[in-house]
Write a protein that holds these residues in place. Sequence first.
Motif, PDB file in Angstrom:
ATOM      1  N   THR A 202     -11.243  35.802 -16.364  1.00  0.00           N
ATOM      2  CA  THR A 202     -10.202  34.771 -16.285  1.00  0.00           C
ATOM      3  C   THR A 202      -8.854  35.315 -15.823  1.00  0.00           C
ATOM      4  O   THR A 202      -8.129  34.638 -15.089  1.00  0.00           O
TER       5      THR A 202
ATOM      6  N   LYS B  21     -13.234  24.299 -20.564  1.00  0.00           N
ATOM      7  CA  LYS B  21     -14.425  24.524 -21.365  1.00  0.00           C
ATOM      8  C   LYS B  21     -14.819  23.221 -22.048  1.00  0.00           C
ATOM      9  O   LYS B  21     -14.028  22.604 -22.759  1.00  0.00           O
TER      10      LYS B  21
ATOM     11  N   MET C 220     -18.224  26.519 -19.003  1.00  0.00           N
ATOM     12  CA  MET C 220     -16.952  26.555 -18.290  1.00  0.00           C
ATOM     13  C   MET C 220     -17.129  25.825 -16.964  1.00  0.00           C
ATOM     14  O   MET C 220     -18.062  26.113 -16.207  1.00  0.00           O
TER      15      MET C 220
ATOM     16  N   PRO D  82     -16.218  34.059 -18.222  1.00  0.00           N
ATOM     17  CA  PRO D  82     -15.359  34.289 -19.392  1.00  0.00           C
ATOM     18  C   PRO D  82     -14.661  35.645 -19.385  1.00  0.00           C
ATOM     19  O   PRO D  82     -13.582  35.782 -19.972  1.00  0.00           O
TER      20      PRO D  82
ATOM     21  N   VAL E  79      -8.793  26.679 -20.224  1.00  0.00           N
ATOM     22  CA  VAL E  79      -8.848  28.133 -20.354  1.00  0.00           C
ATOM     23  C   VAL E  79      -7.848  28.776 -19.391  1.00  0.00           C
ATOM     24  O   VAL E  79      -7.155  29.727 -19.740  1.00  0.00           O
TER      25      VAL E  79
END
Length: 413
Positions: free
Chosen positions: A90, A61, A66, A87, A412
């Motif tokens: 993931t 990110k 992203m 998001p 992430v």
Amino acid sequence: MMNRLDFLKTLTATAALGLTGAAPRPATALAAADALPTWPLPDLKKAIPDSVIIRSVELLKTQGRMLLVVTAENGAKGITQCNDRMPNLTSLLKGLVLPHFVGKDARDLPQLVDNAYRLNSNYKYAGMPLWNSIGSVEIATWDLLGHLARKPVYALLGKPIRTDYEVYISDFYRGGEPVEGVVDRLAEKRSATGARGVKIKVGGRMQNTAEDDRRTRQFVPMVRKKLGDAAVIYADGNGSFSTKEGIETGKFLESYGVAIFEEPCSFEDEEGMRQVNQALSKIILAGGEQDSSLYRFERMARTGVYDLYQPDLYYNGGILRTLQVAEIVRQHGKQFAPHTPKADPLIAPFWQVAALAPNLYGLQEFVYNPGEKPASWYSPNIQVQNGKMAIPNTPGLGIQYDEGIWKEAERVV
């Protein structure tokens, strides 16, 4: 402006001629009676003689976005921006998808994509969430391979047939502000970009209240009057209408020369959409953005659900599968215009498909925001000139990222 009758004549002619310049169907596509048409698979090992082992796939990110980064053992990278769905996906990306890519040879990309769908019962998760995750990795891996081959991705997949394409300007208005200002804004955007057309929203998005219907019937005539008879107008229902409402609204749009009616009914309602299509005589029915099954695309094309098919590059599993949809619907005399309402690096995989697809139809979507400063963290500046978008001929997907953005990037996955 091409009306529906001319459009259907074009479909018949191009289907009969096999679309001169179209990518040929490989022999494997004809091996079984029920085999789906495919896009000819590239010989990546000829284009890139040395193995390209994927060392890592990271979701980072930075810049409020992203970005998915595929890194080879030699340090070479491929990158794609991820869409707004990522998001929430993931854990699926990490647990189901990445194990089928890390440690593998990127030149086997078509097989890696198939493995990520088939193996370990991943197919039980089939649908947009799985294919969006696979597609994001596929797209970034194509970027890696293009950089290693020092070619645009499209050059690894076939012979380009266009270097640019015409655009329309999207507007997402569905109430909340005076309609007169929205119409003026559309005219200003069209004038600033030179675009021949616009796309407007009708209905209320998966609903159509009395207020939604009133707004639609006020908005469409005002847009036509302001933009003039020469302007191309597309309309997107986003699944707002019942079959009966879709037919009524479609005929209303036809009376104002609207060229394309996108997704009038729920995308799951094939029969409803087919009935709307059969009832309309001038407008072109479009859809497919929400779909990710190749078999469903084939069935819809074969049975006349839509005239124009719009798979999303990410939702549908990436570049190669989107090209396969183009070939599937082409075999049934249908046209193709992938969903890509972006003016940032998310547009990059669309460039590759647009360069190659013989049945790319009409104006293609572009979001233009007047006064918005060009981003400093990537290049080139993504802009329209004289109503057209040039397709970059630079390596990979055509986007270069400022190295400084990685210093502050948060991992992430």
